[in-house]
Design a protein around this motif. Sequence first.
Motif, PDB file in Angstrom:
ATOM      1  N   TRP A  34       0.823  -1.216   0.000  1.00  0.00           N
ATOM      2  CA  TRP A  34       0.000   0.000   0.000  1.00  0.00           C
ATOM      3  C   TRP A  34       0.854   1.263   0.000  1.00  0.00           C
ATOM      4  CZ3 TRP A  34       0.048  -3.216   4.414  1.00  0.00           C
ATOM      5  CH2 TRP A  34       0.472  -2.657   5.611  1.00  0.00           C
ATOM      6  N   TRP A  35       2.039   1.153  -0.586  1.00  0.00           N
ATOM      7  CA  TRP A  35       2.940   2.303  -0.585  1.00  0.00           C
ATOM      8  C   TRP A  35       2.762   3.133  -1.854  1.00  0.00           C
ATOM      9  CZ3 TRP A  35       7.506  -1.080   1.460  1.00  0.00           C
ATOM     10  CH2 TRP A  35       7.414  -1.144   2.855  1.00  0.00           C
ATOM     11  N   GLU A  40       6.672   7.083   0.061  1.00  0.00           N
ATOM     12  CA  GLU A  40       6.580   5.610   0.079  1.00  0.00           C
ATOM     13  C   GLU A  40       7.018   5.021  -1.264  1.00  0.00           C
ATOM     14  OE1 GLU A  40       2.739   4.957   3.070  1.00  0.00           O
ATOM     15  OE2 GLU A  40       2.414   5.244   0.934  1.00  0.00           O
ATOM     16  N   GLY A  66      -3.817   4.409   3.180  1.00  0.00           N
ATOM     17  CA  GLY A  66      -2.857   4.435   4.274  1.00  0.00           C
ATOM     18  C   GLY A  66      -3.208   3.430   5.349  1.00  0.00           C
ATOM     19  N   GLY A  67      -2.158   2.944   6.016  1.00  0.00           N
ATOM     20  CA  GLY A  67      -2.387   2.011   7.109  1.00  0.00           C
ATOM     21  C   GLY A  67      -2.668   0.599   6.646  1.00  0.00           C
ATOM     22  N   GLN A  89       2.763  -7.090   1.693  1.00  0.00           N
ATOM     23  CA  GLN A  89       3.043  -6.274   2.863  1.00  0.00           C
ATOM     24  C   GLN A  89       2.022  -6.644   3.935  1.00  0.00           C
ATOM     25  OE1 GLN A  89       2.790  -2.088   1.991  1.00  0.00           O
ATOM     26  NE2 GLN A  89       3.346  -1.493   4.068  1.00  0.00           N
ATOM     27  N   LYS A  91       1.637  -7.176   8.606  1.00  0.00           N
ATOM     28  CA  LYS A  91       2.376  -6.910   9.848  1.00  0.00           C
ATOM     29  C   LYS A  91       1.862  -7.709  11.037  1.00  0.00           C
ATOM     30  CE  LYS A  91       1.807  -2.537   9.442  1.00  0.00           C
ATOM     31  NZ  LYS A  91       1.872  -1.079   9.410  1.00  0.00           N
ATOM     32  N   HIS A 146       9.223   1.552  12.097  1.00  0.00           N
ATOM     33  CA  HIS A 146       8.606   2.876  12.157  1.00  0.00           C
ATOM     34  C   HIS A 146       8.226   3.162  13.599  1.00  0.00           C
ATOM     35  CE1 HIS A 146       8.091   4.563   8.188  1.00  0.00           C
ATOM     36  NE2 HIS A 146       7.544   3.476   7.700  1.00  0.00           N
ATOM     37  N   TRP A 194      -8.032   4.520  10.593  1.00  0.00           N
ATOM     38  CA  TRP A 194      -6.670   4.184  11.028  1.00  0.00           C
ATOM     39  C   TRP A 194      -5.909   5.411  11.511  1.00  0.00           C
ATOM     40  CZ3 TRP A 194      -1.990   5.932   9.072  1.00  0.00           C
ATOM     41  CH2 TRP A 194      -2.044   6.638   7.874  1.00  0.00           C
ATOM     42  N   TRP A 253      -3.554  10.803   4.759  1.00  0.00           N
ATOM     43  CA  TRP A 253      -2.535  11.241   5.727  1.00  0.00           C
ATOM     44  C   TRP A 253      -1.478  12.138   5.087  1.00  0.00           C
ATOM     45  CZ3 TRP A 253       2.627  10.116   5.048  1.00  0.00           C
ATOM     46  CH2 TRP A 253       2.933   9.135   4.092  1.00  0.00           C
ATOM     47  N   TRP A 273       6.558   7.700   8.691  1.00  0.00           N
ATOM     48  CA  TRP A 273       6.437   7.722   7.233  1.00  0.00           C
ATOM     49  C   TRP A 273       6.124   9.156   6.786  1.00  0.00           C
ATOM     50  CZ3 TRP A 273       3.783   4.523  10.503  1.00  0.00           C
ATOM     51  CH2 TRP A 273       2.489   4.869  10.828  1.00  0.00           C
ATOM     52  N   ASN A 303       6.401  -0.228  14.927  1.00  0.00           N
ATOM     53  CA  ASN A 303       5.630  -0.777  13.823  1.00  0.00           C
ATOM     54  C   ASN A 303       6.643  -1.256  12.780  1.00  0.00           C
ATOM     55  OD1 ASN A 303       3.944  -1.040  11.579  1.00  0.00           O
ATOM     56  ND2 ASN A 303       3.840   1.163  11.226  1.00  0.00           N
ATOM     57  N   ASP A 305       7.478  -2.780   9.295  1.00  0.00           N
ATOM     58  CA  ASP A 305       6.949  -3.133   7.973  1.00  0.00           C
ATOM     59  C   ASP A 305       7.616  -4.418   7.511  1.00  0.00           C
ATOM     60  OD1 ASP A 305       5.037  -1.183   7.173  1.00  0.00           O
ATOM     61  OD2 ASP A 305       6.666   0.275   6.964  1.00  0.00           O
ATOM     62  N   LYS A 341      12.227   6.276   3.491  1.00  0.00           N
ATOM     63  CA  LYS A 341      10.934   5.893   4.084  1.00  0.00           C
ATOM     64  C   LYS A 341      10.609   6.661   5.357  1.00  0.00           C
ATOM     65  CE  LYS A 341       7.339   3.090   3.956  1.00  0.00           C
ATOM     66  NZ  LYS A 341       6.526   3.786   4.953  1.00  0.00           N
ATOM     67  N   HIS A 381      -1.368  -0.036  13.883  1.00  0.00           N
ATOM     68  CA  HIS A 381      -0.658  -0.536  12.705  1.00  0.00           C
ATOM     69  C   HIS A 381      -0.427  -2.036  12.772  1.00  0.00           C
ATOM     70  CE1 HIS A 381      -0.508   3.306  10.836  1.00  0.00           C
ATOM     71  NE2 HIS A 381      -0.540   3.736  12.076  1.00  0.00           N
TER      72      HIS A 381
END
Length: 422
Positions: A34-35, A40, A66-67, A89, A91, A146, A194, A253, A273, A303, A305, A341, A381
């Motif tokens: 989601w970058w 990003e 985002g998120g 991606q 987490k 992050h 988020w 964001w 970020w 957080n 990634d 990043k 996150h």
Amino acid sequence: MYKNILKLSAGLLLAAGMTAGPAMAGGEAEVLHWWTSGGEAKALKVLKDDFAKNGGTWKDMPVAGGGGDAAMVTLKARIVSGDPPTAAQIKGPTIQEYDDEGVVGPYNIHAVASAENWDALLSPQVANHMKCDGFTKYCAAPVNIHRIDWFWANKKVLDANGLKMPTSWDEFNAAAKKLKAAGIIPLAHGGQPWQDATVFEAVALGIGGNEFYQKAIVDLDMNALGSSTMVKVFDQMRILQGFTDEGMPGRDWNVATGMVMNGKAAFQIMGDWAKGEFANAGLKPGEDYYCLPTPSNHGYLYNVDSFIFFSVKGKNKIEGQKLLASLMMGKNFQKVFNLYKGSIPARLDVPMDEFDLCAKGSAADLNYSAMTGGLLPSFAHGMALKLAQKGAIQDVVTEHFNSDMSSQEAASRLVRAVKDSL
Ligand code: GAL
């Protein structure tokens, strides 16, 4: 004419050779992520380029939002239909949740991780997040760490109003009040669940303290969730809501970060970020903007990634997974990627001298917090809880932030929502 055709076919041959040849060596990877913001995308390009340089063929699968909430919905659909992306991606505990569903084994990247001795390159805490099969086999690769609990601020705006970076929530409230009176939007915020959750966890850490955060948000202790401390957390959320502007609903964001950059707004509470956006615009900390952790007792919300590697069929895809995993953990990659990043390397042996003061501060604080009990996983996150519990808390936080619900009511609803989700 003849000559041109020759030229064309030579060009085509060259192009075909350039992709088909090395691709056999490096494999292929469809990468879900989601970058999509400026910072990003710039960071991700480092990985894409590395992959191509090593003969890999990258198939991009961006899911904007985002998120990563939208990305997680898309990912679920792909898994349910039996067609997992080569890498995604993802987490925290969601990694192990997918493993429990039996879609990750036989852990194609574990051999790479063993050969490269990832256990020695990562802290045990980060390494464990990456492991499946009862935390014994690597199934995901980390690219960064992050920090969530940050204030970002426009230096000119603060200086012009005689303000310093706030070191307590009361100080922040007073500064924001002054800015509002001066016609400046005190807090740039995007009204998306988020983002509300991101602000909420920084406030919970600050107002409640490390132990409270651990009990309420990580251990889901019902007494802590419904406590008078939680009521105070929601009180501060209501105060913050009063410092946002009318354009808040639905705002992305990075648009909010842009408002801090151009001085329309003074502060943003966001993970680092956001620094990737400042950097992408050529802005420097200390000169154009300030970074400072939101007030807490040496808490640090982390957080990591990472990318999960599902069970896939075909030599080409498996080769792609192995190459990607190895590149992600590359020492130089972890430096260059994280410079763009806004985060810091997950690998412990990457020198920090080329990083800016925010990143250096983050690395030092992380070490200090790890020693003093303040290093805590971000719930917003996806590092602290499984998706159902994360969603339950996020929903209440958003409902409260976007209505006139009382703090007491919000705390009670939090208890109910979490209970129902278990
Ligand atoms: C976080 C992620 C960051 C950044 C941010 C905004 O969850 O860890 O890398 O992308 O979302 O999209």
